[in-house]
Design a protein around this motif. Sequence first.
Motif, PDB file in Angstrom:
ATOM      1  N   PRO A 117       0.853  -1.168   0.200  1.00 24.46           N
ATOM      2  CA  PRO A 117      -0.042  -0.162  -0.013  1.00 24.46           C
ATOM      3  C   PRO A 117       0.933   1.341   0.033  1.00 24.46           C
ATOM      4  O   PRO A 117       2.087   1.043   0.356  1.00 24.46           O
ATOM      5  CB  PRO A 117      -0.680  -0.143   1.442  1.00 24.46           C
ATOM      6  CG  PRO A 117      -0.679  -1.469   1.631  1.00 24.46           C
ATOM      7  CD  PRO A 117       0.684  -1.964   1.176  1.00 24.46           C
ATOM      8  N   ARG A 118       0.202   2.445  -0.514  1.00 27.76           N
ATOM      9  CA  ARG A 118       0.682   3.627  -0.318  1.00 27.76           C
ATOM     10  C   ARG A 118       1.165   4.054   1.311  1.00 27.76           C
ATOM     11  O   ARG A 118       0.566   3.229   2.156  1.00 27.76           O
ATOM     12  CB  ARG A 118      -0.085   4.800  -0.695  1.00 27.76           C
ATOM     13  CG  ARG A 118      -0.409   4.702  -2.200  1.00 27.76           C
ATOM     14  CD  ARG A 118      -1.283   5.814  -2.595  1.00 27.76           C
ATOM     15  NE  ARG A 118      -2.401   6.030  -1.867  1.00 27.76           N
ATOM     16  CZ  ARG A 118      -3.482   5.446  -1.974  1.00 27.76           C
ATOM     17  NH1 ARG A 118      -3.647   4.519  -2.938  1.00 27.76           N
ATOM     18  NH2 ARG A 118      -4.483   5.698  -1.121  1.00 27.76           N
ATOM     19  N   LYS A 119       2.118   4.880   1.633  1.00 26.81           N
ATOM     20  CA  LYS A 119       2.667   5.279   2.962  1.00 26.81           C
ATOM     21  C   LYS A 119       1.489   5.491   3.656  1.00 26.81           C
ATOM     22  O   LYS A 119       1.436   5.166   4.888  1.00 26.81           O
ATOM     23  CB  LYS A 119       3.648   6.171   2.936  1.00 26.81           C
ATOM     24  CG  LYS A 119       4.341   6.552   4.152  1.00 26.81           C
ATOM     25  CD  LYS A 119       5.056   5.285   4.806  1.00 26.81           C
ATOM     26  CE  LYS A 119       5.741   5.725   6.033  1.00 26.81           C
ATOM     27  NZ  LYS A 119       4.950   5.833   7.324  1.00 26.81           N
ATOM     28  N   GLU A 120       0.660   6.576   3.437  1.00 20.46           N
ATOM     29  CA  GLU A 120      -0.629   6.712   4.089  1.00 20.46           C
ATOM     30  C   GLU A 120      -1.493   5.703   4.529  1.00 20.46           C
ATOM     31  O   GLU A 120      -2.037   5.597   5.671  1.00 20.46           O
ATOM     32  CB  GLU A 120      -1.335   8.042   3.558  1.00 20.46           C
ATOM     33  CG  GLU A 120      -2.111   7.788   2.398  1.00 20.46           C
ATOM     34  CD  GLU A 120      -1.238   7.955   0.901  1.00 20.46           C
ATOM     35  OE1 GLU A 120      -1.839   8.315   0.030  1.00 20.46           O
ATOM     36  OE2 GLU A 120      -0.044   7.953   1.114  1.00 20.46           O
ATOM     37  N   VAL A 121      -1.719   4.604   3.456  1.00 15.38           N
ATOM     38  CA  VAL A 121      -2.472   3.615   4.005  1.00 15.38           C
ATOM     39  C   VAL A 121      -1.709   2.715   4.939  1.00 15.38           C
ATOM     40  O   VAL A 121      -2.268   2.194   5.658  1.00 15.38           O
ATOM     41  CB  VAL A 121      -2.848   2.800   2.586  1.00 15.38           C
ATOM     42  CG1 VAL A 121      -3.575   1.413   2.910  1.00 15.38           C
ATOM     43  CG2 VAL A 121      -3.590   3.737   1.648  1.00 15.38           C
ATOM     44  N   ARG A 122      -0.458   2.532   4.665  1.00 19.51           N
ATOM     45  CA  ARG A 122       0.308   1.687   5.718  1.00 19.51           C
ATOM     46  C   ARG A 122       0.266   2.433   6.971  1.00 19.51           C
ATOM     47  O   ARG A 122       0.230   1.658   7.847  1.00 19.51           O
ATOM     48  CB  ARG A 122       1.751   1.647   5.210  1.00 19.51           C
ATOM     49  CG  ARG A 122       1.986   0.739   3.715  1.00 19.51           C
ATOM     50  CD  ARG A 122       3.325   0.502   3.678  1.00 19.51           C
ATOM     51  NE  ARG A 122       4.366   1.190   3.819  1.00 19.51           N
ATOM     52  CZ  ARG A 122       4.864   2.049   2.688  1.00 19.51           C
ATOM     53  NH1 ARG A 122       4.372   2.086   1.423  1.00 19.51           N
ATOM     54  NH2 ARG A 122       5.764   3.030   2.911  1.00 19.51           N
ATOM     55  N   ASP A 123       0.143   3.605   7.020  1.00 18.43           N
ATOM     56  CA  ASP A 123       0.293   4.338   8.537  1.00 18.43           C
ATOM     57  C   ASP A 123      -1.099   4.101   9.021  1.00 18.43           C
ATOM     58  O   ASP A 123      -1.384   3.734  10.330  1.00 18.43           O
ATOM     59  CB  ASP A 123       0.454   5.672   8.375  1.00 18.43           C
ATOM     60  CG  ASP A 123       1.862   6.086   7.875  1.00 18.43           C
ATOM     61  OD1 ASP A 123       2.768   5.179   8.294  1.00 18.43           O
ATOM     62  OD2 ASP A 123       2.168   7.037   7.481  1.00 18.43           O
ATOM     63  N   ALA A 124      -2.039   4.129   8.332  1.00 20.83           N
ATOM     64  CA  ALA A 124      -3.709   3.805   8.869  1.00 20.83           C
ATOM     65  C   ALA A 124      -3.876   2.423   9.198  1.00 20.83           C
ATOM     66  O   ALA A 124      -4.310   2.124  10.253  1.00 20.83           O
ATOM     67  CB  ALA A 124      -4.727   4.174   7.765  1.00 20.83           C
ATOM     68  N   ARG A 125      -3.046   1.682   8.348  1.00 21.70           N
ATOM     69  CA  ARG A 125      -3.206  -0.001   8.583  1.00 21.70           C
ATOM     70  C   ARG A 125      -2.527  -0.303  10.096  1.00 21.70           C
ATOM     71  O   ARG A 125      -2.990  -0.859  10.864  1.00 21.70           O
ATOM     72  CB  ARG A 125      -2.462  -0.767   7.651  1.00 21.70           C
ATOM     73  CG  ARG A 125      -2.517  -2.334   7.978  1.00 21.70           C
ATOM     74  CD  ARG A 125      -2.116  -3.111   6.800  1.00 21.70           C
ATOM     75  NE  ARG A 125      -0.709  -2.755   6.511  1.00 21.70           N
ATOM     76  CZ  ARG A 125      -0.007  -3.286   5.037  1.00 21.70           C
ATOM     77  NH1 ARG A 125      -0.774  -4.075   4.445  1.00 21.70           N
ATOM     78  NH2 ARG A 125       1.080  -3.165   5.102  1.00 21.70           N
ATOM     79  N   LEU A 126      -1.273   0.382  10.289  1.00 19.90           N
ATOM     80  CA  LEU A 126      -0.590   0.322  11.369  1.00 19.90           C
ATOM     81  C   LEU A 126      -1.366   0.871  12.689  1.00 19.90           C
ATOM     82  O   LEU A 126      -1.331   0.097  13.621  1.00 19.90           O
ATOM     83  CB  LEU A 126       0.745   1.167  11.352  1.00 19.90           C
ATOM     84  CG  LEU A 126       1.517   1.170  12.781  1.00 19.90           C
ATOM     85  CD1 LEU A 126       2.104  -0.196  13.173  1.00 19.90           C
ATOM     86  CD2 LEU A 126       2.919   2.331  12.674  1.00 19.90           C
ATOM     87  N   ARG A 127      -2.089   2.068  12.631  1.00 18.17           N
ATOM     88  CA  ARG A 127      -2.895   2.272  13.731  1.00 18.17           C
ATOM     89  C   ARG A 127      -3.918   1.570  14.167  1.00 18.17           C
ATOM     90  O   ARG A 127      -4.166   1.330  15.153  1.00 18.17           O
ATOM     91  CB  ARG A 127      -3.520   3.716  13.290  1.00 18.17           C
ATOM     92  CG  ARG A 127      -4.221   4.580  14.329  1.00 18.17           C
ATOM     93  CD  ARG A 127      -3.150   4.953  15.267  1.00 18.17           C
ATOM     94  NE  ARG A 127      -3.759   5.655  16.402  1.00 18.17           N
ATOM     95  CZ  ARG A 127      -4.218   5.070  17.635  1.00 18.17           C
ATOM     96  NH1 ARG A 127      -4.183   3.815  17.706  1.00 18.17           N
ATOM     97  NH2 ARG A 127      -4.892   5.642  18.827  1.00 18.17           N
ATOM     98  N   GLU A 128      -4.515   0.795  13.047  1.00 16.46           N
ATOM     99  CA  GLU A 128      -5.553  -0.140  13.346  1.00 16.46           C
ATOM    100  C   GLU A 128      -5.058  -1.443  14.055  1.00 16.46           C
ATOM    101  O   GLU A 128      -5.523  -2.031  14.875  1.00 16.46           O
ATOM    102  CB  GLU A 128      -6.253  -0.730  12.148  1.00 16.46           C
ATOM    103  CG  GLU A 128      -7.249   0.419  11.434  1.00 16.46           C
ATOM    104  CD  GLU A 128      -7.805  -0.392  10.108  1.00 16.46           C
ATOM    105  OE1 GLU A 128      -8.227  -1.455  10.087  1.00 16.46           O
ATOM    106  OE2 GLU A 128      -8.460   0.335   9.339  1.00 16.46           O
TER     107      GLU A 128
END
Length: 318
Positions: A117-128
């Motif tokens: 995923p794009r970095k912003e999606v990876r960041d959101a996934r990490l938060r979940e």
Amino acid sequence: MTEYGIHASHEQIPPADLLTAMIAAERAGFDAAMCSDHFSPWSERQGESAFAWSWLGAALQATGLTFGVVNAPGQRYHPAIVAQAIGTLGAMFPGRFWAALGSGEYSNEHITGEQWPRKEVRDARLRECVDVIRDLLDGKTVTHDGLVTVDRARLWTRPDTPPPLIGAAVSTGTAARCAEWADGLVTVNAPEDHLREMIAAYRDAGGRGPVCLQVHLSWAPTEEEAEAIAHDQWRSNVFGPPVSWDLELVEHFDVVSEHVTVEQVRGVVNVSADLDRHVDWLRGYADLGFDRVYLHHVGQDLLPFIDAFGAMVLPALR
């Protein structure tokens, strides 16, 4: 007082040799340890990549050190499995284990065959993933549908006190985001101004807990040997994001680093045969406000480094 630990690089050293080195490090006076969690190394020359979680059980049993691991939940690891691993080590070794969570690198995560995923999606996934892991460690039954999916998961073996979840960051933006959820921050050595900004970004956003630094260094009895070790082992690691995040294979890192110079390596590794110079560097990091500093000698033979730093560097720092 700043705590000085040792970093165990699974990408460079076979796990049995790393375990021997951790036992030696404790005897030499190191306070703590941390390790990487990779599926592949950064270079053919490094040539290793053992499974960190198996090794951590052995390392915690064989020493009295605290240990941390830098993990990327969400693709290669389902967050419920990460929570189970954290919970088991926390239950077996109370107060001696922590996990740093980050968004990962494609070189490790591509093995699942899923899209990167794009970095912003990876960041959101990490938060979940962080929320899932925390809820499981708190004893909740978790169902979650989002960038990760969890169905009625519950941890049956948990420690009385959940181990700290540390935020892993190399940019000020990520450091500030970590402040929302993390029990501390870990980053890698960089120019002094950037490190000062990292600490400020985390603290100003409300970040709590210790701020930790992994320091890449190369020491040998002569300057030429120290340079040769650093250039051989760490020239594939001079590239910042997005290169370090998005390259796929070991061969790719070796190609792009083919013409990296020793001077470029010196930009990311503290290279010196002078132990007093290393003392000065490490004191400087403590003066910036780092609570814990983990020393990563980038060579593949850790025992001479452990002996020298245990005898000369750690006493000078204390």
